[in-house]
Design a protein around this motif. Structure first.
Motif, PDB file in Angstrom:
ATOM      1  N   THR A 126       0.828  -1.204   0.000  1.00 19.75           N
ATOM      2  CA  THR A 126       0.000   0.000   0.000  1.00 19.75           C
ATOM      3  C   THR A 126       0.859   1.248   0.000  1.00 19.75           C
ATOM      4  OG1 THR A 126      -1.740  -1.190   1.160  1.00 19.75           O
ATOM      5  CG2 THR A 126      -1.833   1.208   1.231  1.00 19.75           C
ATOM      6  N   VAL A 127       1.930   1.235   0.755  1.00 14.99           N
ATOM      7  CA  VAL A 127       2.846   2.382   0.777  1.00 14.99           C
ATOM      8  C   VAL A 127       3.433   2.603  -0.615  1.00 14.99           C
ATOM      9  CG1 VAL A 127       5.046   3.223   1.694  1.00 14.99           C
ATOM     10  CG2 VAL A 127       3.368   2.176   3.223  1.00 14.99           C
ATOM     11  N   VAL A 128       3.786   1.528  -1.291  1.00 10.89           N
ATOM     12  CA  VAL A 128       4.346   1.638  -2.636  1.00 10.89           C
ATOM     13  C   VAL A 128       3.309   2.216  -3.600  1.00 10.89           C
ATOM     14  CG1 VAL A 128       5.213   0.308  -4.605  1.00 10.89           C
ATOM     15  CG2 VAL A 128       6.044  -0.166  -2.301  1.00 10.89           C
ATOM     16  N   ILE A 129       2.057   1.797  -3.488  1.00  7.62           N
ATOM     17  CA  ILE A 129       0.991   2.338  -4.339  1.00  7.62           C
ATOM     18  C   ILE A 129       0.843   3.833  -4.113  1.00  7.62           C
ATOM     19  CG2 ILE A 129      -1.508   2.337  -4.730  1.00  7.62           C
ATOM     20  CD1 ILE A 129      -1.415  -0.706  -4.132  1.00  7.62           C
ATOM     21  N   ILE A 130       0.857   4.257  -2.873  1.00  2.68           N
ATOM     22  CA  ILE A 130       0.730   5.685  -2.558  1.00  2.68           C
ATOM     23  C   ILE A 130       1.914   6.463  -3.123  1.00  2.68           C
ATOM     24  CG2 ILE A 130       0.727   7.360  -0.664  1.00  2.68           C
ATOM     25  CD1 ILE A 130      -0.935   5.268   0.914  1.00  2.68           C
ATOM     26  N   ILE A 131       3.115   5.932  -2.961  1.00  2.87           N
ATOM     27  CA  ILE A 131       4.302   6.600  -3.501  1.00  2.87           C
ATOM     28  C   ILE A 131       4.196   6.714  -5.026  1.00  2.87           C
ATOM     29  CG2 ILE A 131       6.789   6.329  -3.883  1.00  2.87           C
ATOM     30  CD1 ILE A 131       6.929   5.176  -1.014  1.00  2.87           C
ATOM     31  N   LYS A 132       3.734   5.661  -5.670  1.00  5.37           N
ATOM     32  CA  LYS A 132       3.580   5.685  -7.126  1.00  5.37           C
ATOM     33  C   LYS A 132       2.632   6.804  -7.556  1.00  5.37           C
ATOM     34  CE  LYS A 132       0.795   3.042  -9.597  1.00  5.37           C
ATOM     35  NZ  LYS A 132       0.143   1.902 -10.220  1.00  5.37           N
ATOM     36  N   HIS A 133       1.507   6.940  -6.867  1.00  3.64           N
ATOM     37  CA  HIS A 133       0.541   7.979  -7.218  1.00  3.64           C
ATOM     38  C   HIS A 133       1.091   9.377  -6.939  1.00  3.64           C
ATOM     39  CE1 HIS A 133      -2.831   5.588  -8.547  1.00  3.64           C
ATOM     40  NE2 HIS A 133      -2.591   4.749  -7.557  1.00  3.64           N
ATOM     41  N   VAL A 134       1.825   9.533  -5.872  1.00  7.18           N
ATOM     42  CA  VAL A 134       2.432  10.836  -5.568  1.00  7.18           C
ATOM     43  C   VAL A 134       3.458  11.202  -6.646  1.00  7.18           C
ATOM     44  CG1 VAL A 134       3.942  12.062  -3.947  1.00  7.18           C
ATOM     45  CG2 VAL A 134       1.999  10.747  -3.091  1.00  7.18           C
ATOM     46  N   VAL A 135       4.274  10.241  -7.056  1.00  7.15           N
ATOM     47  CA  VAL A 135       5.271  10.501  -8.099  1.00  7.15           C
ATOM     48  C   VAL A 135       4.580  10.871  -9.411  1.00  7.15           C
ATOM     49  CG1 VAL A 135       7.045   9.398  -9.543  1.00  7.15           C
ATOM     50  CG2 VAL A 135       7.097   9.129  -7.059  1.00  7.15           C
ATOM     51  N   GLN A 136       3.510  10.169  -9.763  1.00  8.01           N
ATOM     52  CA  GLN A 136       2.774  10.495 -10.985  1.00  8.01           C
ATOM     53  C   GLN A 136       2.182  11.900 -10.906  1.00  8.01           C
ATOM     54  OE1 GLN A 136      -0.009   7.258 -11.308  1.00  8.01           O
ATOM     55  NE2 GLN A 136       1.404   5.999 -12.505  1.00  8.01           N
ATOM     56  N   LEU A 137       1.663  12.264  -9.759  1.00  2.20           N
ATOM     57  CA  LEU A 137       1.105  13.604  -9.571  1.00  2.20           C
ATOM     58  C   LEU A 137       2.191  14.666  -9.718  1.00  2.20           C
ATOM     59  CD1 LEU A 137      -1.296  15.425  -8.754  1.00  2.20           C
ATOM     60  CD2 LEU A 137      -0.566  15.079  -6.391  1.00  2.20           C
ATOM     61  N   LEU A 138       3.344  14.424  -9.118  1.00  2.00           N
ATOM     62  CA  LEU A 138       4.448  15.377  -9.218  1.00  2.00           C
ATOM     63  C   LEU A 138       4.944  15.503 -10.666  1.00  2.00           C
ATOM     64  CD1 LEU A 138       6.455  14.503  -5.995  1.00  2.00           C
ATOM     65  CD2 LEU A 138       5.057  16.537  -6.410  1.00  2.00           C
ATOM     66  N   GLN A 139       4.986  14.409 -11.391  1.00  2.00           N
ATOM     67  CA  GLN A 139       5.399  14.455 -12.795  1.00  2.00           C
ATOM     68  C   GLN A 139       4.398  15.255 -13.623  1.00  2.00           C
ATOM     69  OE1 GLN A 139       5.765  10.298 -13.714  1.00  2.00           O
ATOM     70  NE2 GLN A 139       7.940  10.225 -13.174  1.00  2.00           N
ATOM     71  N   THR A 140       3.120  15.058 -13.369  1.00  2.00           N
ATOM     72  CA  THR A 140       2.083  15.805 -14.080  1.00  2.00           C
ATOM     73  C   THR A 140       2.181  17.290 -13.767  1.00  2.00           C
ATOM     74  OG1 THR A 140       0.634  13.874 -13.979  1.00  2.00           O
ATOM     75  CG2 THR A 140      -0.406  15.999 -14.467  1.00  2.00           C
ATOM     76  N   MET A 141       2.407  17.624 -12.511  1.00  2.00           N
ATOM     77  CA  MET A 141       2.560  19.019 -12.128  1.00  2.00           C
ATOM     78  C   MET A 141       3.778  19.639 -12.794  1.00  2.00           C
ATOM     79  SD  MET A 141       1.511  18.872  -8.086  1.00  2.00           S
ATOM     80  CE  MET A 141       2.371  20.371  -7.726  1.00  2.00           C
ATOM     81  N   GLN A 142       4.874  18.887 -12.864  1.00  2.00           N
ATOM     82  CA  GLN A 142       6.088  19.396 -13.501  1.00  2.00           C
ATOM     83  C   GLN A 142       5.854  19.673 -14.982  1.00  2.00           C
ATOM     84  OE1 GLN A 142       8.972  20.213 -11.907  1.00  2.00           O
ATOM     85  NE2 GLN A 142       9.522  21.133 -13.865  1.00  2.00           N
ATOM     86  N   LYS A 143       5.162  18.777 -15.664  1.00  2.00           N
ATOM     87  CA  LYS A 143       4.854  18.991 -17.078  1.00  2.00           C
ATOM     88  C   LYS A 143       3.986  20.234 -17.254  1.00  2.00           C
ATOM     89  CE  LYS A 143       5.128  14.147 -18.439  1.00  2.00           C
ATOM     90  NZ  LYS A 143       4.368  12.975 -18.887  1.00  2.00           N
ATOM     91  N   PHE A 144       3.002  20.405 -16.391  1.00  2.00           N
ATOM     92  CA  PHE A 144       2.135  21.579 -16.460  1.00  2.00           C
ATOM     93  C   PHE A 144       2.939  22.855 -16.244  1.00  2.00           C
ATOM     94  CE2 PHE A 144      -0.488  24.714 -14.211  1.00  2.00           C
ATOM     95  CZ  PHE A 144      -1.431  24.970 -15.205  1.00  2.00           C
ATOM     96  N   LEU A 145       3.796  22.856 -15.242  1.00  2.00           N
ATOM     97  CA  LEU A 145       4.604  24.043 -14.957  1.00  2.00           C
ATOM     98  C   LEU A 145       5.577  24.344 -16.092  1.00  2.00           C
ATOM     99  CD1 LEU A 145       5.316  23.526 -11.156  1.00  2.00           C
ATOM    100  CD2 LEU A 145       3.737  25.141 -12.207  1.00  2.00           C
ATOM    101  N   ASP A 146       6.105  23.309 -16.731  1.00  4.06           N
ATOM    102  CA  ASP A 146       6.989  23.523 -17.875  1.00  4.06           C
ATOM    103  C   ASP A 146       6.235  24.180 -19.024  1.00  4.06           C
ATOM    104  OD1 ASP A 146       9.120  22.443 -16.518  1.00  4.06           O
ATOM    105  OD2 ASP A 146       8.967  20.454 -17.467  1.00  4.06           O
ATOM    106  N   LYS A 147       4.993  23.759 -19.255  1.00  2.00           N
ATOM    107  CA  LYS A 147       4.180  24.364 -20.310  1.00  2.00           C
ATOM    108  C   LYS A 147       3.858  25.819 -19.993  1.00  2.00           C
ATOM    109  CE  LYS A 147       1.945  20.186 -21.980  1.00  2.00           C
ATOM    110  NZ  LYS A 147       0.661  19.473 -22.121  1.00  2.00           N
ATOM    111  N   VAL A 148       3.555  26.089 -18.721  1.00  2.00           N
ATOM    112  CA  VAL A 148       3.248  27.460 -18.311  1.00  2.00           C
ATOM    113  C   VAL A 148       4.467  28.346 -18.500  1.00  2.00           C
ATOM    114  CG1 VAL A 148       2.671  28.913 -16.327  1.00  2.00           C
ATOM    115  CG2 VAL A 148       1.403  26.803 -16.728  1.00  2.00           C
ATOM    116  N   ASP A 149       5.629  27.851 -18.108  1.00  2.00           N
ATOM    117  CA  ASP A 149       6.870  28.637 -18.259  1.00  2.00           C
ATOM    118  C   ASP A 149       7.151  28.924 -19.740  1.00  2.00           C
ATOM    119  OD1 ASP A 149       7.302  28.784 -15.553  1.00  2.00           O
ATOM    120  OD2 ASP A 149       8.719  27.101 -15.505  1.00  2.00           O
TER     121      ASP A 149
END
Length: 92
Positions: free
Chosen positions: A65-88
């Motif tokens: 379960t901890v690994v699943i949560i970490i996976k989702h957090v990493v995916q969220l952070l990657q999505t946020m990074q892509k969004f911020l790169d587009k905004v920049d």
């Protein structure tokens, strides 16, 4: 990935029956979050029935379960990074 085959077989079985396919019942077994609910319920009943010995069985599930949560957090952070790169890029 522990239950990947189980989830695949559940989905295949469910697709053969119309009521299961129409109601998307296979999602109750194929969804990682749903599986955690079912496994948690089973382990709770076993804990009540068998006592603390069940904790040795529950530990791998807790770590999973901890690994699943970490996976989702990493995916969220990657999505946020892509969004911020587009905004920049659009601001330049």
């Amino acid at each position: 990935m522990m239950f990947k085959r189980f989830r695949q077989r559940a989905e295949q079985w469910c697709m053969t029956y119309r009521f299961c396919r129409d109601l998307n019942l296979y999602e109750l077994l194929t969804c990682e979050w749903c599986n955690s609910v079912w496994i948690g319920a089973i382990l709770t009943v076993l804990y009540i029935w068998l006592g603390e010995g069940i904790l040795y069985i529950a530990l791998p599930f807790a770590l999973s379960t901890v690994v699943i949560i970490i996976k989702h957090v990493v995916q969220l952070l990657q999505t946020m990074q892509k969004f911020l790169d587009k905004v920049d890029k659009s601001q330049e």
